[in-house]
Write a protein that holds these residues in place. Structure first.
Motif, PDB file in Angstrom:
ATOM      1  N   GLY A  34      -5.528 -14.156   3.054  1.00  0.00           N
ATOM      2  CA  GLY A  34      -5.592 -12.869   3.413  1.00  0.00           C
ATOM      3  C   GLY A  34      -4.463 -11.589   2.570  1.00  0.00           C
ATOM      4  N   GLY A  35      -4.844 -11.510   1.569  1.00  0.00           N
ATOM      5  CA  GLY A  35      -4.624 -10.392   0.402  1.00  0.00           C
ATOM      6  C   GLY A  35      -4.252  -9.480   0.984  1.00  0.00           C
ATOM      7  N   SER A  36      -5.560  -9.340   1.618  1.00  0.00           N
ATOM      8  CA  SER A  36      -6.175  -7.703   2.418  1.00  0.00           C
ATOM      9  C   SER A  36      -5.478  -7.025   3.493  1.00  0.00           C
ATOM     10  CB  SER A  36      -7.602  -7.746   2.687  1.00  0.00           C
ATOM     11  OG  SER A  36      -8.343  -8.168   3.324  1.00  0.00           O
ATOM     12  N   GLY A  37      -4.278  -7.710   4.228  1.00  0.00           N
ATOM     13  CA  GLY A  37      -3.596  -7.574   4.961  1.00  0.00           C
ATOM     14  C   GLY A  37      -2.672  -6.793   5.540  1.00  0.00           C
ATOM     15  N   PHE A  38      -1.663  -6.009   5.610  1.00  0.00           N
ATOM     16  CA  PHE A  38      -0.730  -5.454   5.922  1.00  0.00           C
ATOM     17  C   PHE A  38       0.411  -6.358   4.734  1.00  0.00           C
ATOM     18  CE2 PHE A  38       3.866  -4.892   7.571  1.00  0.00           C
ATOM     19  CZ  PHE A  38       3.980  -3.418   7.026  1.00  0.00           C
ATOM     20  N   VAL A  39       1.197  -7.307   5.307  1.00  0.00           N
ATOM     21  CA  VAL A  39       2.461  -8.485   4.330  1.00  0.00           C
ATOM     22  C   VAL A  39       0.746  -9.042   3.238  1.00  0.00           C
ATOM     23  CG1 VAL A  39       3.560 -10.944   3.961  1.00  0.00           C
ATOM     24  CG2 VAL A  39       3.022  -9.299   5.934  1.00  0.00           C
ATOM     25  N   GLY A  40      -0.297  -9.213   2.897  1.00  0.00           N
ATOM     26  CA  GLY A  40      -0.781  -9.398   1.731  1.00  0.00           C
ATOM     27  C   GLY A  40      -0.725  -8.395   1.024  1.00  0.00           C
ATOM     28  N   THR A  41      -1.483  -7.967   1.243  1.00  0.00           N
ATOM     29  CA  THR A  41      -1.666  -6.379   0.398  1.00  0.00           C
ATOM     30  C   THR A  41      -0.031  -5.944  -0.360  1.00  0.00           C
ATOM     31  OG1 THR A  41      -1.450  -4.614   1.810  1.00  0.00           O
ATOM     32  CG2 THR A  41      -3.567  -5.051   1.264  1.00  0.00           C
ATOM     33  N   ALA A  42       1.419  -5.975   0.070  1.00  0.00           N
ATOM     34  CA  ALA A  42       2.527  -6.110  -0.498  1.00  0.00           C
ATOM     35  C   ALA A  42       2.712  -7.304  -1.209  1.00  0.00           C
ATOM     36  CB  ALA A  42       3.564  -5.220   0.855  1.00  0.00           C
ATOM     37  N   ILE A  43       1.966  -8.157  -1.077  1.00  0.00           N
ATOM     38  CA  ILE A  43       2.405  -8.944  -2.400  1.00  0.00           C
ATOM     39  C   ILE A  43       1.968  -9.427  -3.145  1.00  0.00           C
ATOM     40  CG2 ILE A  43       2.218 -12.313  -2.383  1.00  0.00           C
ATOM     41  CD1 ILE A  43       2.969 -12.102   0.435  1.00  0.00           C
ATOM     42  N   CYS A  44       0.372  -9.091  -3.083  1.00  0.00           N
ATOM     43  CA  CYS A  44      -0.759  -9.007  -4.004  1.00  0.00           C
ATOM     44  C   CYS A  44      -0.139  -7.310  -4.664  1.00  0.00           C
ATOM     45  CB  CYS A  44      -1.774  -8.290  -3.822  1.00  0.00           C
ATOM     46  SG  CYS A  44      -3.054  -9.776  -3.197  1.00  0.00           S
ATOM     47  N   LYS A  45       0.531  -6.370  -4.327  1.00  0.00           N
ATOM     48  CA  LYS A  45       0.728  -5.159  -5.300  1.00  0.00           C
ATOM     49  C   LYS A  45       2.079  -5.743  -5.831  1.00  0.00           C
ATOM     50  CE  LYS A  45       2.641  -0.601  -4.838  1.00  0.00           C
ATOM     51  NZ  LYS A  45       2.696   0.800  -3.761  1.00  0.00           N
ATOM     52  N   ALA A  46       2.855  -6.081  -5.207  1.00  0.00           N
ATOM     53  CA  ALA A  46       4.189  -6.642  -6.394  1.00  0.00           C
ATOM     54  C   ALA A  46       3.907  -7.554  -7.192  1.00  0.00           C
ATOM     55  CB  ALA A  46       5.051  -7.906  -5.168  1.00  0.00           C
ATOM     56  N   ALA A  47       3.059  -8.757  -7.172  1.00  0.00           N
ATOM     57  CA  ALA A  47       3.019  -9.306  -8.418  1.00  0.00           C
ATOM     58  C   ALA A  47       2.385  -8.968  -9.430  1.00  0.00           C
ATOM     59  CB  ALA A  47       2.179 -10.565  -7.231  1.00  0.00           C
ATOM     60  N   VAL A  48       1.304  -8.348  -9.370  1.00  0.00           N
ATOM     61  CA  VAL A  48       0.916  -7.770  -9.981  1.00  0.00           C
ATOM     62  C   VAL A  48       1.671  -6.931 -10.955  1.00  0.00           C
ATOM     63  CG1 VAL A  48      -1.964  -7.830  -9.439  1.00  0.00           C
ATOM     64  CG2 VAL A  48       0.232  -5.734  -9.008  1.00  0.00           C
ATOM     65  N   ALA A  49       2.488  -6.242 -10.062  1.00  0.00           N
ATOM     66  CA  ALA A  49       3.916  -5.592 -11.059  1.00  0.00           C
ATOM     67  C   ALA A  49       4.484  -5.983 -11.852  1.00  0.00           C
ATOM     68  CB  ALA A  49       4.790  -4.891 -10.219  1.00  0.00           C
ATOM     69  N   HIS A  50       4.703  -7.776 -11.844  1.00  0.00           N
ATOM     70  CA  HIS A  50       5.275  -8.399 -12.468  1.00  0.00           C
ATOM     71  C   HIS A  50       4.637  -9.377 -13.052  1.00  0.00           C
ATOM     72  CE1 HIS A  50       8.273  -7.567  -9.176  1.00  0.00           C
ATOM     73  NE2 HIS A  50       9.943  -8.627  -9.881  1.00  0.00           N
ATOM     74  N   ASP A  51       3.594  -9.192 -13.677  1.00  0.00           N
ATOM     75  CA  ASP A  51       2.205  -9.319 -14.707  1.00  0.00           C
ATOM     76  C   ASP A  51       1.920 -10.745 -14.473  1.00  0.00           C
ATOM     77  OD1 ASP A  51       2.643  -7.051 -16.106  1.00  0.00           O
ATOM     78  OD2 ASP A  51       3.930  -7.857 -17.382  1.00  0.00           O
ATOM     79  N   ILE A  52       1.506 -10.772 -12.743  1.00  0.00           N
ATOM     80  CA  ILE A  52       0.882 -12.070 -12.135  1.00  0.00           C
ATOM     81  C   ILE A  52      -0.040 -11.886 -11.719  1.00  0.00           C
ATOM     82  CG2 ILE A  52       1.413 -13.800 -10.822  1.00  0.00           C
ATOM     83  CD1 ILE A  52       4.562 -13.095 -10.005  1.00  0.00           C
ATOM     84  N   GLU A  53      -1.093 -12.774 -12.742  1.00  0.00           N
ATOM     85  CA  GLU A  53      -3.051 -12.937 -12.170  1.00  0.00           C
ATOM     86  C   GLU A  53      -2.749 -13.603 -10.465  1.00  0.00           C
ATOM     87  OE1 GLU A  53      -6.936 -14.688 -13.600  1.00  0.00           O
ATOM     88  OE2 GLU A  53      -4.750 -15.740 -14.373  1.00  0.00           O
ATOM     89  N   VAL A  54      -3.629 -12.131 -10.240  1.00  0.00           N
ATOM     90  CA  VAL A  54      -3.870 -12.253  -8.298  1.00  0.00           C
ATOM     91  C   VAL A  54      -4.989 -12.809  -7.976  1.00  0.00           C
ATOM     92  CG1 VAL A  54      -2.986 -11.350  -5.985  1.00  0.00           C
ATOM     93  CG2 VAL A  54      -1.636 -11.294  -8.514  1.00  0.00           C
ATOM     94  N   MET A  55      -5.848 -13.317  -7.266  1.00  0.00           N
ATOM     95  CA  MET A  55      -6.979 -13.546  -6.518  1.00  0.00           C
ATOM     96  C   MET A  55      -6.217 -13.386  -5.000  1.00  0.00           C
ATOM     97  SD  MET A  55      -9.389 -16.766  -8.383  1.00  0.00           S
ATOM     98  CE  MET A  55      -7.764 -17.975  -6.940  1.00  0.00           C
ATOM     99  N   SER A  56      -7.133 -12.776  -3.971  1.00  0.00           N
ATOM    100  CA  SER A  56      -7.274 -12.782  -2.693  1.00  0.00           C
ATOM    101  C   SER A  56      -8.038 -13.100  -2.120  1.00  0.00           C
ATOM    102  CB  SER A  56      -7.136 -11.077  -2.402  1.00  0.00           C
ATOM    103  OG  SER A  56      -6.830 -10.801  -1.031  1.00  0.00           O
ATOM    104  N   LEU A  57      -8.400 -13.771  -0.914  1.00  0.00           N
ATOM    105  CA  LEU A  57      -9.353 -14.065  -0.675  1.00  0.00           C
ATOM    106  C   LEU A  57      -8.621 -13.962   1.369  1.00  0.00           C
ATOM    107  CD1 LEU A  57     -11.537 -16.346  -0.071  1.00  0.00           C
ATOM    108  CD2 LEU A  57      -9.735 -18.103   1.176  1.00  0.00           C
ATOM    109  N   SER A  58     -10.210 -12.744   1.659  1.00  0.00           N
ATOM    110  CA  SER A  58      -9.658 -12.400   3.301  1.00  0.00           C
ATOM    111  C   SER A  58     -11.272 -12.045   3.338  1.00  0.00           C
ATOM    112  CB  SER A  58      -9.272 -11.137   3.082  1.00  0.00           C
ATOM    113  OG  SER A  58      -9.255  -9.485   2.633  1.00  0.00           O
ATOM    114  N   ARG A  59     -11.163 -11.751   5.246  1.00  0.00           N
ATOM    115  CA  ARG A  59     -12.999 -11.601   5.581  1.00  0.00           C
ATOM    116  C   ARG A  59     -13.009 -10.407   4.518  1.00  0.00           C
ATOM    117  NH1 ARG A  59     -12.080 -13.498  11.227  1.00  0.00           N
ATOM    118  NH2 ARG A  59      -9.218 -12.365  10.972  1.00  0.00           N
TER     119      ARG A  59
END
Length: 337
Positions: A113-138
């Motif tokens: 659910g990475g493209s949702g309201f909470v999911g995008t915030a998590i993805c953005k924060a993670a890449v800011a900490h140099d974490i490799e991120v994948m998102s699965l969403s419809r």
């Protein structure tokens, strides 16, 4: 660029465990050498040296003429391996580099659910900490433009139709934001079935950690929790903590506020959430006696910033000691520390 990493008996690579214990070094005027350092050059070559030896060489180098510096530079590169460790005086020093195999793993997370309201915030924060991120969403990649979006691998699909076993290969943490409202049947499917399917796939694939974004129970009576939303969330929580008793994290935020993008337009939920949070904090001394009343948290539970929630997730991703269930106050505390 080179990096010097102090080594100890617990961190010395197996490839060099047979090095003799520290004694003296002819290039350090016979002084006892301090703990060894691992010198890693940008070319991937690895050398052992002494901190005092390198410091003395650096001071000497800086006070020399340009011609001397050029000569000393060559000597310094070779003498970084001259400061060997020995038990006797008859040690044959070597200037040959010693390759050490050191495996450093970076975090790779999958946000459901990475493209949702909470999911995008998590993805953005993670890449800011140099974490490799994948998102699965419809919906896949969000439609708006933002530089950080290019650092996320966006995958269109859902947990029911996607080959999760293949997708989870190499993933170190799964973060599930799956949840939603609708008919009781729809809520049961997304809140319960989707989450249980995902956590079982993660466990089967050997994913070490699992983080689930649930919901604050709002001090509701039992009969009010028997619907597809709350009961579904509770079932998902139980599954996560059952399969990941020592590495599963359940976060229970209440109302989540922040900037929410809808078709590229910012919806400022903070205009409601931030003032409400301040009001509840200012009146907490008067409302505290009401906290035990059934359903009181529907009005008294403080809202949570989506950025605080995202930062708490990143903290949990990075810290293996964070597991179990966390309420609103603990989420905020985790985000700030």
């Amino acid at each position: 660029m080179a990096v010097l990493i102090p080594l100890s008996s617990t961190t010395t690579p197996a490839a060099v465990h047979s090095l003799p214990s520290p004694s003296s070094c002819s290039s350090c005027d016979g002084k006892l050498s301090p703990p060894p350092l691992l010198f890693i050059s940008s070319g991937g070559r690895r050398f052992f040296s002494s901190e005092s030896h390198l410091l003395s060489r650096q001071q000497s180098f800086s006070s020399s003429s340009p011609q001397q510096q050029q000569q000393q530079s060559t000597k310094t590169r070779r003498r970084k391996t001259r400061c060997a460790y020995s038990t006797g005086a008859n040690v044959q020093y070597t200037s040959e580099p010693l390759d050490v195999v050191a495996e450093v793993k970076s975090q790779k997370i999958l946000v459901l659910g990475g493209s949702g309201f909470v999911g995008t915030a998590i993805c953005k924060a993670a890449v800011a900490h140099d974490i490799e991120v994948m998102s699965l969403s419809r919906s896949g990649r969000p439609s708006y433009l933002d530089p950080w979006l290019d650092r996320v691998t966006w995958i269109s699909g859902d947990v029911f139709t996607t080959d999760l076993d293949a997708l989870l290969d190499g993933v170190s943490v799964v973060v599930s934001t799956l949840g939603g409202f609708g008919s009781n049947e729809q809520m049961e499917k997304i809140n319960t079935e989707a989450n249980i399917l995902a956590v079982n796939a993660a466990k089967r694939s050997g994913v070490p950690r699992y983080i689930y974004i649930s919901v604050h129970p709002y001090n509701l009576p039992t009969f009010a929790l028997n619907n597809g939303y709350f009961s579904g969330k509770k079932k998902a929580e139980a599954e996560v903590l059952s399969l990941y008793p020592n590495s599963g994290t359940v976060l229970q935020p209440g109302f989540i506020y922040g900037k929410r993008k809808v078709n590229g337009v910012d919806i400022p939920l903070g205009w409601v959430g931030e003032p409400l949070k301040k009001l509840l904090a200012a009146t907490s001394a008067f409302t505290r006696p009401l906290k035990n009343l059934p359903g009181s948290d529907l009005f008294l539970a403080p809202p949570v910033s989506v950025d605080d929630l995202a930062n708490a997730v990143v903290k949990a991703v990075s810290d293996n000691d964070i597991f179990g269930t966390f309420n609103i106050e603990q989420i905020v505390s985790m985000a700030k520390n």
